[in-house]
Design a protein around this motif. Structure first.
Motif, PDB file in Angstrom:
ATOM      1  N   LEU A  70     -91.984  -1.951  59.729  1.00 27.81           N
ATOM      2  CA  LEU A  70     -93.201  -2.090  58.989  1.00 27.81           C
ATOM      3  C   LEU A  70     -93.669  -3.408  58.411  1.00 27.81           C
ATOM      4  O   LEU A  70     -94.680  -3.539  58.367  1.00 27.81           O
ATOM      5  N   VAL A  71     -92.689  -4.268  58.187  1.00 29.32           N
ATOM      6  CA  VAL A  71     -93.062  -5.409  57.561  1.00 29.32           C
ATOM      7  C   VAL A  71     -92.155  -6.393  58.120  1.00 29.32           C
ATOM      8  O   VAL A  71     -91.059  -6.753  57.568  1.00 29.32           O
ATOM      9  N   PRO A  72     -92.505  -6.813  59.396  1.00 24.02           N
ATOM     10  CA  PRO A  72     -91.736  -7.816  59.944  1.00 24.02           C
ATOM     11  C   PRO A  72     -91.463  -9.103  59.181  1.00 24.02           C
ATOM     12  O   PRO A  72     -92.376  -9.570  58.530  1.00 24.02           O
ATOM     13  N   GLY A  73     -90.158  -9.642  59.434  1.00 27.15           N
ATOM     14  CA  GLY A  73     -89.745 -10.794  58.665  1.00 27.15           C
ATOM     15  C   GLY A  73     -89.099 -10.545  57.322  1.00 27.15           C
ATOM     16  O   GLY A  73     -88.646 -11.218  56.560  1.00 27.15           O
ATOM     17  N   VAL A  74     -89.166  -9.021  56.750  1.00 28.56           N
ATOM     18  CA  VAL A  74     -88.604  -8.915  55.478  1.00 28.56           C
ATOM     19  C   VAL A  74     -87.201  -8.952  55.265  1.00 28.56           C
ATOM     20  O   VAL A  74     -86.664  -9.552  54.093  1.00 28.56           O
ATOM     21  N   LEU A  75     -86.561  -8.799  56.366  1.00 32.70           N
ATOM     22  CA  LEU A  75     -84.994  -8.913  56.367  1.00 32.70           C
ATOM     23  C   LEU A  75     -84.502 -10.294  56.082  1.00 32.70           C
ATOM     24  O   LEU A  75     -83.537 -10.808  55.428  1.00 32.70           O
ATOM     25  N   ALA A  76     -85.385 -11.326  56.798  1.00 32.99           N
ATOM     26  CA  ALA A  76     -85.095 -12.683  56.720  1.00 32.99           C
ATOM     27  C   ALA A  76     -85.276 -13.117  55.188  1.00 32.99           C
ATOM     28  O   ALA A  76     -84.772 -13.827  54.639  1.00 32.99           O
ATOM     29  N   ASP A  77     -86.311 -12.570  54.675  1.00 33.21           N
ATOM     30  CA  ASP A  77     -86.805 -12.978  53.211  1.00 33.21           C
ATOM     31  C   ASP A  77     -85.562 -12.427  52.481  1.00 33.21           C
ATOM     32  O   ASP A  77     -85.382 -13.176  51.388  1.00 33.21           O
ATOM     33  N   LEU A  78     -85.218 -11.228  52.598  1.00 31.45           N
ATOM     34  CA  LEU A  78     -83.983 -10.582  51.563  1.00 31.45           C
ATOM     35  C   LEU A  78     -82.787 -11.627  51.916  1.00 31.45           C
ATOM     36  O   LEU A  78     -82.180 -12.014  50.716  1.00 31.45           O
ATOM     37  N   ARG A  79     -82.477 -11.895  52.997  1.00 29.62           N
ATOM     38  CA  ARG A  79     -81.136 -12.693  53.308  1.00 29.62           C
ATOM     39  C   ARG A  79     -81.534 -14.129  52.374  1.00 29.62           C
ATOM     40  O   ARG A  79     -80.564 -14.632  51.616  1.00 29.62           O
ATOM     41  N   ASP A  80     -82.567 -14.702  52.752  1.00 34.74           N
ATOM     42  CA  ASP A  80     -83.046 -16.067  51.946  1.00 34.74           C
ATOM     43  C   ASP A  80     -83.010 -15.794  50.380  1.00 34.74           C
ATOM     44  O   ASP A  80     -82.775 -17.003  49.703  1.00 34.74           O
ATOM     45  N   ALA A  81     -83.393 -14.527  49.909  1.00 34.50           N
ATOM     46  CA  ALA A  81     -83.193 -14.495  48.543  1.00 34.50           C
ATOM     47  C   ALA A  81     -81.858 -14.326  48.002  1.00 34.50           C
ATOM     48  O   ALA A  81     -81.539 -13.997  46.630  1.00 34.50           O
ATOM     49  N   GLY A  82     -80.765 -14.067  48.866  1.00 37.42           N
ATOM     50  CA  GLY A  82     -79.561 -13.915  48.494  1.00 37.42           C
ATOM     51  C   GLY A  82     -78.802 -12.399  48.594  1.00 37.42           C
ATOM     52  O   GLY A  82     -77.863 -12.175  48.209  1.00 37.42           O
ATOM     53  N   ALA A  83     -79.644 -11.528  49.459  1.00 39.12           N
ATOM     54  CA  ALA A  83     -78.899 -10.274  49.608  1.00 39.12           C
ATOM     55  C   ALA A  83     -77.792 -10.261  50.597  1.00 39.12           C
ATOM     56  O   ALA A  83     -77.926 -11.271  51.417  1.00 39.12           O
ATOM     57  N   VAL A 122     -89.748  -7.319  48.937  1.00 41.75           N
ATOM     58  CA  VAL A 122     -90.892  -6.524  49.890  1.00 41.75           C
ATOM     59  C   VAL A 122     -92.243  -6.494  49.420  1.00 41.75           C
ATOM     60  O   VAL A 122     -93.123  -6.812  50.276  1.00 41.75           O
ATOM     61  N   ARG A 123     -92.446  -6.512  48.139  1.00 43.00           N
ATOM     62  CA  ARG A 123     -93.986  -6.420  47.707  1.00 43.00           C
ATOM     63  C   ARG A 123     -94.425  -7.792  47.881  1.00 43.00           C
ATOM     64  O   ARG A 123     -95.687  -7.968  48.219  1.00 43.00           O
ATOM     65  N   ASP A 124     -93.645  -9.005  47.763  1.00 42.03           N
ATOM     66  CA  ASP A 124     -94.312 -10.355  47.860  1.00 42.03           C
ATOM     67  C   ASP A 124     -94.754 -10.647  49.277  1.00 42.03           C
ATOM     68  O   ASP A 124     -96.030 -11.101  49.625  1.00 42.03           O
ATOM     69  N   ARG A 125     -93.816 -10.071  50.220  1.00 48.52           N
ATOM     70  CA  ARG A 125     -94.101 -10.115  51.846  1.00 48.52           C
ATOM     71  C   ARG A 125     -95.524  -9.476  52.090  1.00 48.52           C
ATOM     72  O   ARG A 125     -96.216  -9.927  52.737  1.00 48.52           O
ATOM     73  N   VAL A 126     -95.633  -8.276  51.692  1.00 45.86           N
ATOM     74  CA  VAL A 126     -96.420  -7.264  51.774  1.00 45.86           C
ATOM     75  C   VAL A 126     -97.871  -7.834  51.399  1.00 45.86           C
ATOM     76  O   VAL A 126     -98.867  -8.148  52.158  1.00 45.86           O
ATOM     77  N   LEU A 127     -97.857  -8.518  49.944  1.00 48.65           N
ATOM     78  CA  LEU A 127     -99.208  -9.084  49.425  1.00 48.65           C
ATOM     79  C   LEU A 127     -99.519 -10.291  50.218  1.00 48.65           C
ATOM     80  O   LEU A 127    -100.717 -10.649  50.208  1.00 48.65           O
ATOM     81  N   ARG A 128     -98.358 -11.123  50.813  1.00 51.45           N
ATOM     82  CA  ARG A 128     -98.945 -12.194  51.352  1.00 51.45           C
ATOM     83  C   ARG A 128     -99.470 -12.145  52.625  1.00 51.45           C
ATOM     84  O   ARG A 128    -100.161 -12.966  53.244  1.00 51.45           O
ATOM     85  N   ARG A 129     -99.131 -10.996  53.436  1.00 52.15           N
ATOM     86  CA  ARG A 129     -99.460 -10.943  54.893  1.00 52.15           C
ATOM     87  C   ARG A 129    -100.484 -10.167  55.098  1.00 52.15           C
ATOM     88  O   ARG A 129    -101.025 -10.037  56.065  1.00 52.15           O
ATOM     89  N   HIS A 130    -100.768  -9.209  54.131  1.00 53.67           N
ATOM     90  CA  HIS A 130    -101.744  -8.262  54.435  1.00 53.67           C
ATOM     91  C   HIS A 130    -103.008  -8.176  53.531  1.00 53.67           C
ATOM     92  O   HIS A 130    -103.028  -8.807  52.235  1.00 53.67           O
ATOM     93  N   ARG A 131    -104.053  -7.507  53.901  1.00 47.38           N
ATOM     94  CA  ARG A 131    -105.498  -7.442  53.181  1.00 47.38           C
ATOM     95  C   ARG A 131    -105.264  -6.078  51.858  1.00 47.38           C
ATOM     96  O   ARG A 131    -105.648  -5.117  52.147  1.00 47.38           O
TER      97      ARG A 131
END
Length: 451
Positions: A70-83, A122-131
């Motif tokens: 649903l939100v490509p790239g979100v798992l990489a963001d979670l890893r980078d954030a420390g998950a 998740v919310r940050d990536r969604v708001l950053r990539r979508h209208r």
């Protein structure tokens, strides 16, 4: 005055389910408005609208994969954030009432981090990539429309107290476990939606600890499942971001964990294995113990309504609340939004779409619901229907498979696939697993494990 552009979608609730729904809708609608009751400013860490966020959370790999679609790239963001992404059962010590599952190599995994971090990433990536337009600090007062179609919602500012109407071509309610969807639909003229409730009185108490590890170290991951037919006591110790770990004590009606800081470690010592208590004895608490109650399984029987309004869907905890001890809620929310996305891709906003999606949301939650309630119904003090003859047979087979899994790695992997929602419950009924259940535990492995 009503407002809203052509091809406008409105999402009520900006938690995990709502953020995912906004991303899915933004692929087909010109504009998406995402509304939440909380202040979602960058410096606001704790959300009052998600009281269960203070408790331990596990995201199953199947749910994580649905989120990534649903939100490509979100798992990489979670890893980078420390998950932490941990293979299960390889990197997760999993104690059943029959013993430990073997650390069998397996590709299935779980994601461990705080709920606040997960929702924010998740919310940050969604708001950053979508209208998507975010409207924070607003309560949803009710829905606009009629029994046959929802046309928007009434919002009220939490600061100024002013109300306004927002019209939309499609509305998704992702308003969480305290959702008032049934009441809103009743206000539109629909009959009261009946609820199905199974309540074993599950109670949580959670405390965060600093494990004191050197840079690069990872706290342990331990899951001890409560035996609902016995003392109904369990515990979870999980690594989260920033070198911290979250420990949750779990009890059920009659064995609820105490909420005091001083009693926390004492309760941990009552668990069926000292692993969690030993880890906590060497750690430094970070903040107080926090309790949480009201963890019943509850789903609204929307399918019982004579009609379902067009252009309206409810997802996540607003559709079905699961006992969080089974760690399925976030994955089920992602599955439901995936059904919404797929249906909109196929049908656009055609008549009948909303009812079809609502049925699919219920269908995708069925395995998680069955796993949760079949276990909770066995508790001696459960509130709700007791298991019937068919359920008792299923429970005996589940016990047998779990017992066998403690000594046979191939069965442990199959069991984890079902627990993690990567495979349906029916996957435990293959000829290979039926034969393994008939053979029983490998006594040689049992002797080795007991040494």
């Amino acid at each position: 005055m009503a407002e809203g552009p052509t091809r406008h979608a409105l999402v009520l609730g900006a938690g995990l389910a709502g953020s995912l729904a906004a991303a899915a809708l933004s692929r087909r609608f010109d504009q998406v408005t995402l509304v939440d009751r909380d202040d979602l400013a960058a410096d606001v860490v704790v959300r009052r609208g998600i009281p269960q966020a203070r408790q331990s959370h596990l995201l199953m790999g199947a749910g994580a994969r649905a989120m990534e679609d649903l939100v490509p790239g979100v798992l990489a963001d979670l890893r980078d954030a420390g998950a932490h992404f941990l293979k299960a059962p390889t990197e997760v010590a999993f104690l059943t009432k029959y013993g430990w599952l073997p650390h069998a190599p397996h590709e299935e995994y779980v994601v461990c981090c705080s709920r606040d971090l997960l929702d924010r990433v998740v919310r940050d990536r969604v708001l950053r990539r979508h209208r998507i337009d975010l409207v924070a600090a607003h309560d949803v007062v009710g829905l606009l429309g009629s029994p046959t179609a929802v046309t928007g919602a009434v919002l009220r500012s939490r600061g100024a107290g002013a109300s306004r109407t927002v019209t939309a071509d499609f509305v998704v309610a992702a308003t969480g476990r305290s959702s008032r969807v049934a009441s809103w639909l009743h206000d539109l003229g629909l009959p009261q939606v009946p609820d199905e409730v199974i309540d074993a009185g599950t109670a949580y108490v959670t405390r965060i600890f600093d494990a004191g590890l050197s840079s690069g170290g990872r706290p342990p991951a331990i899951v001890m499942i409560a035996n609902v037919t016995g003392d109904a006591v369990g515990g979870v110790l999980l690594p989260i971001e920033n070198g911290l770990m979250t420990a949750t004590m779990i009890g059920m009606r009659g064995s609820e964990p105490p909420t005091g800081d001083d009693e926390f470690l004492a309760f941990a010592k009552q668990l069926p294995h000292p692993g969690i208590a030993d880890a906590l004895a060497e750690a430094e608490p970070v903040g107080p113990a926090r309790g949480f109650r009201g963890l019943a399984n509850r789903r609204s029987r929307f399918e019982a309504l004579p009609v379902w309004p067009e252009r309206f869907v409810t997802v996540g905890d607003a559709a079905a609340v699961l006992n969080p001890a089974h760690a399925h809620g976030m994955s089920v929310a992602a599955f439901g939004v995936a059904e919404l996305a797929a249906a909109i891709d196929r049908m656009g906003n055609a008549p009948g779409l909303a009812r079809r999606v609502q049925r699919a949301v219920r269908r995708r939650s069925r395995d998680a619901w069955d796993l949760s309630v079949s276990d909770d119904r066995r508790h001696p003090q459960v509130l709700g229907p007791r298991p019937g003859p068919a359920s008792r047979v299923q429970n005996r087979y589940a016990d047998r498979i779990t017992h066998v899994a403690t000594t046979r790695p191939e069965v442990a992997r199959a069991l984890v696939n079902v627990i993690a929602l990567a495979k349906p419950v029916s996957a435990l009924l293959t000829p290979r697993l039926l034969w393994a259940a008939a053979r029983g535990p490998d006594q040689r492995q049992r002797l080795e494990a007991d040494k």
